[in-house]
Design a protein around this motif. Structure first.
Motif, mmCIF file in Angstrom:
data_model
loop_
_atom_site.group_PDB
_atom_site.id
_atom_site.type_symbol
_atom_site.label_atom_id
_atom_site.label_comp_id
_atom_site.label_asym_id
_atom_site.label_seq_id
_atom_site.Cartn_x
_atom_site.Cartn_y
_atom_site.Cartn_z
ATOM 1 N N SER A 140 -1.813 -19.484 -3.437
ATOM 2 C CA SER A 140 -1.199 -18.852 -4.612
ATOM 3 C C SER A 140 -1.539 -17.371 -4.586
ATOM 4 C CB SER A 140 -1.718 -19.502 -5.904
ATOM 5 O OG SER A 140 -1.416 -20.884 -5.914
ATOM 6 N N ALA A 141 -0.716 -16.606 -3.912
ATOM 7 C CA ALA A 141 -1.004 -15.185 -3.732
ATOM 8 C C ALA A 141 -0.938 -14.450 -5.067
ATOM 9 C CB ALA A 141 -0.012 -14.570 -2.752
ATOM 10 N N LEU A 142 -1.877 -13.555 -5.288
ATOM 11 C CA LEU A 142 -1.855 -12.746 -6.499
ATOM 12 C C LEU A 142 -0.634 -11.831 -6.479
ATOM 13 C CD1 LEU A 142 -5.636 -11.787 -6.722
ATOM 14 C CD2 LEU A 142 -4.446 -13.741 -7.758
ATOM 15 N N PRO A 143 0.036 -11.651 -7.616
ATOM 16 C CA PRO A 143 1.233 -10.800 -7.657
ATOM 17 C C PRO A 143 0.925 -9.384 -7.186
ATOM 18 C CG PRO A 143 1.008 -12.056 -9.693
ATOM 19 C CD PRO A 143 -0.263 -12.247 -8.929
ATOM 20 N N GLN A 144 1.890 -8.800 -6.494
ATOM 21 C CA GLN A 144 1.732 -7.464 -5.931
ATOM 22 C C GLN A 144 2.890 -6.570 -6.364
ATOM 23 O OE1 GLN A 144 -1.001 -6.672 -4.201
ATOM 24 N NE2 GLN A 144 -1.780 -8.784 -4.274
ATOM 25 N N PRO A 145 2.662 -5.255 -6.411
ATOM 26 C CA PRO A 145 3.716 -4.345 -6.868
ATOM 27 C C PRO A 145 4.817 -4.102 -5.838
ATOM 28 C CG PRO A 145 1.716 -3.131 -6.349
ATOM 29 C CD PRO A 145 1.366 -4.583 -6.272
ATOM 30 N N THR A 146 4.554 -4.398 -4.565
ATOM 31 C CA THR A 146 5.599 -4.240 -3.545
ATOM 32 C C THR A 146 5.644 -5.489 -2.673
ATOM 33 O OG1 THR A 146 4.179 -3.269 -1.820
ATOM 34 C CG2 THR A 146 5.114 -1.758 -3.462
ATOM 35 N N LEU A 147 6.803 -5.735 -2.107
ATOM 36 C CA LEU A 147 6.939 -6.866 -1.185
ATOM 37 C C LEU A 147 6.075 -6.670 0.052
ATOM 38 C CD1 LEU A 147 10.749 -7.769 -1.233
ATOM 39 C CD2 LEU A 147 8.867 -8.969 -2.356
ATOM 40 N N SER A 148 5.962 -5.434 0.517
ATOM 41 C CA SER A 148 5.141 -5.180 1.707
ATOM 42 C C SER A 148 3.698 -5.596 1.467
ATOM 43 C CB SER A 148 5.202 -3.703 2.084
ATOM 44 O OG SER A 148 6.489 -3.343 2.534
ATOM 45 N N GLU A 149 3.156 -5.233 0.307
ATOM 46 C CA GLU A 149 1.777 -5.627 -0.009
ATOM 47 C C GLU A 149 1.660 -7.141 -0.142
ATOM 48 O OE1 GLU A 149 -0.271 -2.550 -2.854
ATOM 49 O OE2 GLU A 149 1.899 -2.459 -3.202
ATOM 50 N N LEU A 150 2.640 -7.767 -0.777
ATOM 51 C CA LEU A 150 2.615 -9.218 -0.940
ATOM 52 C C LEU A 150 2.651 -9.916 0.416
ATOM 53 C CD1 LEU A 150 2.785 -11.683 -2.877
ATOM 54 C CD2 LEU A 150 5.273 -11.473 -2.696
ATOM 55 N N PHE A 151 3.550 -9.473 1.276
ATOM 56 C CA PHE A 151 3.656 -10.106 2.586
ATOM 57 C C PHE A 151 2.386 -9.903 3.403
ATOM 58 C CE2 PHE A 151 8.589 -9.666 2.579
ATOM 59 C CZ PHE A 151 8.664 -10.651 1.607
ATOM 60 N N GLY A 152 1.756 -8.739 3.263
ATOM 61 C CA GLY A 152 0.508 -8.499 3.986
ATOM 62 C C GLY A 152 -0.599 -9.437 3.540
ATOM 63 N N VAL A 153 -0.720 -9.639 2.237
ATOM 64 C CA VAL A 153 -1.744 -10.540 1.702
ATOM 65 C C VAL A 153 -1.514 -11.965 2.184
ATOM 66 C CG1 VAL A 153 -2.519 -11.652 -0.438
ATOM 67 C CG2 VAL A 153 -2.326 -9.163 -0.330
ATOM 68 N N VAL A 154 -0.292 -12.442 2.035
ATOM 69 C CA VAL A 154 -0.013 -13.826 2.391
ATOM 70 C C VAL A 154 -0.158 -14.043 3.893
ATOM 71 C CG1 VAL A 154 1.721 -15.652 2.373
ATOM 72 C CG2 VAL A 154 1.478 -14.147 0.395
ATOM 73 N N THR A 155 0.324 -13.115 4.684
ATOM 74 C CA THR A 155 0.220 -13.267 6.134
ATOM 75 C C THR A 155 -1.235 -13.364 6.572
ATOM 76 O OG1 THR A 155 2.307 -12.080 6.476
ATOM 77 C CG2 THR A 155 0.805 -12.211 8.351
ATOM 78 N N ALA A 156 -2.080 -12.524 5.991
ATOM 79 C CA ALA A 156 -3.502 -12.556 6.355
ATOM 80 C C ALA A 156 -4.155 -13.863 5.917
ATOM 81 C CB ALA A 156 -4.217 -11.364 5.717
ATOM 82 N N ASP A 157 -3.896 -14.297 4.705
ATOM 83 C CA ASP A 157 -4.533 -15.519 4.212
ATOM 84 C C ASP A 157 -3.979 -16.755 4.899
ATOM 85 O OD1 ASP A 157 -6.409 -14.407 2.571
ATOM 86 O OD2 ASP A 157 -5.183 -14.498 0.755
ATOM 87 N N LEU A 158 -2.703 -16.743 5.238
ATOM 88 C CA LEU A 158 -2.130 -17.882 5.962
ATOM 89 C C LEU A 158 -2.731 -18.004 7.353
ATOM 90 C CD1 LEU A 158 -0.214 -20.206 6.395
ATOM 91 C CD2 LEU A 158 1.631 -18.547 6.813
ATOM 92 N N ALA A 159 -2.906 -16.883 8.048
ATOM 93 C CA ALA A 159 -3.518 -16.929 9.374
ATOM 94 C C ALA A 159 -4.947 -17.460 9.297
ATOM 95 C CB ALA A 159 -3.500 -15.534 9.998
ATOM 96 N N PHE A 160 -5.685 -17.021 8.281
ATOM 97 C CA PHE A 160 -7.061 -17.490 8.105
ATOM 98 C C PHE A 160 -7.080 -18.990 7.819
ATOM 99 C CE2 PHE A 160 -10.784 -18.486 5.556
ATOM 100 C CZ PHE A 160 -11.804 -17.895 6.284
#
Length: 409
Positions: A102-122
């Motif tokens: 459950s990714a925390l909301p982000q102000p830009t899609l780029s930031e959101l995708f970066g968070v999710v990509t990192a946590d998904l890989a982990f």
């Protein structure tokens, strides 16, 4: 229970007892629809978990608990510190052992995708080290539905859903969804944004259907997951009507929906049959409900679009690999400007009630395919302004181009 900073004084949670239906409906409207300029986007991604060496083998709670370690939610390990994943996303589990970021909301899609990509890989590496892999479809293709988590909430859900049919247990324990969280918008634009997101549902269910098989057998449905959701418990899982006043309509629906359970101290909670929340407010049970009870009742509502202070879009199937990026970007682009919202309404209102054809036939449904072509063109035109960078934008545009061809395979 929280305490006053620097003190041993315990702060009791707010428990105002509701006096009548009017007060309860006003409360629902105030907590479910928060107004403000659209700024944030969030996602919640679910995956079915399998043993890498034998995907048919049932999950063992102890082994999954050990694999997740300090990140395990307390529904699986009551003593867990329940750490967020390294990029900040909380990790939760669905009743059948499906993992959810459950990714925390982000102000830009780029930031959101970066968070999710990192946590998904982990998370993928964490599970792989214990011999687990994430599934790539929205339903379990290998195992019969079985509840892994032994909690009072999920026991109550199973008890209520089982007499209705098999879809409830399937939804709880054998499906994985992709949820997109969008700001509701200002008061004057909220009705159109809500209507656009809702009317988009059948089109995007059809376009991104990713669950044609269940337990290894063809179901005859493009999205067996959405079929299960719609059949689980219609008062709480069916789509909301497209109406002029979605706030009042939602408040009425919430009050008219049967109470799933009344929480208690023990491991089994009461499941009063045939008692709506309005009945409870009216004195049908020994004690009238509190606002905290109403908050919990709201959490047992799961239509394809749920107002949760923001708009929680729940109708998308989980996607293969990093395919989740495309529907998230598309939805955000389609809601990015009032002009695009108006165009979405023009394209989707004529098919806004075609939920079952969408789940069954996907884009083989001619009316949905026609609307989808317009929607994909609108999204493609809006994407370059979403700040994703040229390379990622080109990847998403190429994926959108492939959707009609993918649906005919």
């Amino acid at each position: 229970m929280p305490k006053v900073p620097g003190s041993s004084q315990v702060i009791e949670p707010f428990r105002h007892r509701l006096s009548d239906r009017v007060e309860a409906e006003a409360y629902v409207a105030s907590v479910c629809f928060k107004h403000g300029p659209p700024r944030l986007t969030g996602v919640e991604l679910e995956w079915i978990v399998h043993h890498e060496d034998d995907p048919r083998r049932p999950l063992d709670p102890a082994r999954l608990r050990a694999a997740l370690g300090p990140y395990a939610p307390r529904t699986l390990n009551k003593e867990s510190p329940e750490l967020p994943l390294p990029a900040g996303s909380p990790l939760t589990l669905e009743p059948g052992g499906q993992v959810e970021i459950s990714a925390l909301p982000q102000p830009t899609l780029s930031e959101l995708f970066g968070v999710v990509t990192a946590d998904l890989a982990f998370l993928s590496d964490l599970l792989a080290s214990a011999g687990f892999v994430l599934g790539d479809t929205a339903v379990d293709q290998h195992r019969t539905p079985r509840r892994l988590l032994q909690t009072p909430r999920y026991a109550a859900m199973e008890q209520v859903f089982e007499p209705i049919g098999p879809h409830g247990l399937t939804m709880m324990c054998a499906t994985a969804g992709l949820q997109v969280c969008l700001d509701a918008g200002e008061p004057e634009t909220l009705p159109s944004r809500w209507t656009a997101v809702t009317a988009l549902g059948p089109v995007l269910v059809a376009a991104f259907a990713n669950s044609p098989t269940l337990q290894g057998r063809a179901t005859g449905w493009a999205s067996a997951r959405m079929r299960a959701v719609l059949g689980t418990d219609p008062p709480r899982s069916s789509p909301s009507a497209i109406v002029a006043d979605p706030v009042a309509d939602w408040a009425r629906r919430v009050l008219d929906t049967p109470v799933l359970c009344v929480r208690g101290e023990g491991e089994r909670w009461a499941t009063p049959r045939g008692v709506s929340f309005a009945d409870w407010v009216g004195g049908a049970l020994p004690e009238r409900p509190t606002t905290e009870d109403l908050d919990y009742h709201l959490s047992t509502m799961f239509p394809p679009v749920r107002p949760h202070g923001y708009l929680e879009v729940r109708y998308l199937d989980a996607q293969r690999g990093d395919g989740w990026v495309t529907p998230v970007a598309l939805l955000a682009a389609l809601l990015s400007t009032p002009r695009t919202v108006d165009a979405v309404l023009d394209a989707c209102l004529p098919v806004g009630d075609r939920w079952l054809p969408a789940a069954r036939d996907g884009l083989a449904d001619r009316a949905l395919a026609t609307a989808a072509a317009t929607v994909l063109d609108l999204g493609a035109a809006a994407l370059p302004a979403m700040g994703l960078g040229r390379d990622l934008t080109d990847v998403i545009l190429a994926d959108l181009d492939r959707l009609p061809q993918r649906s005919t395979r």
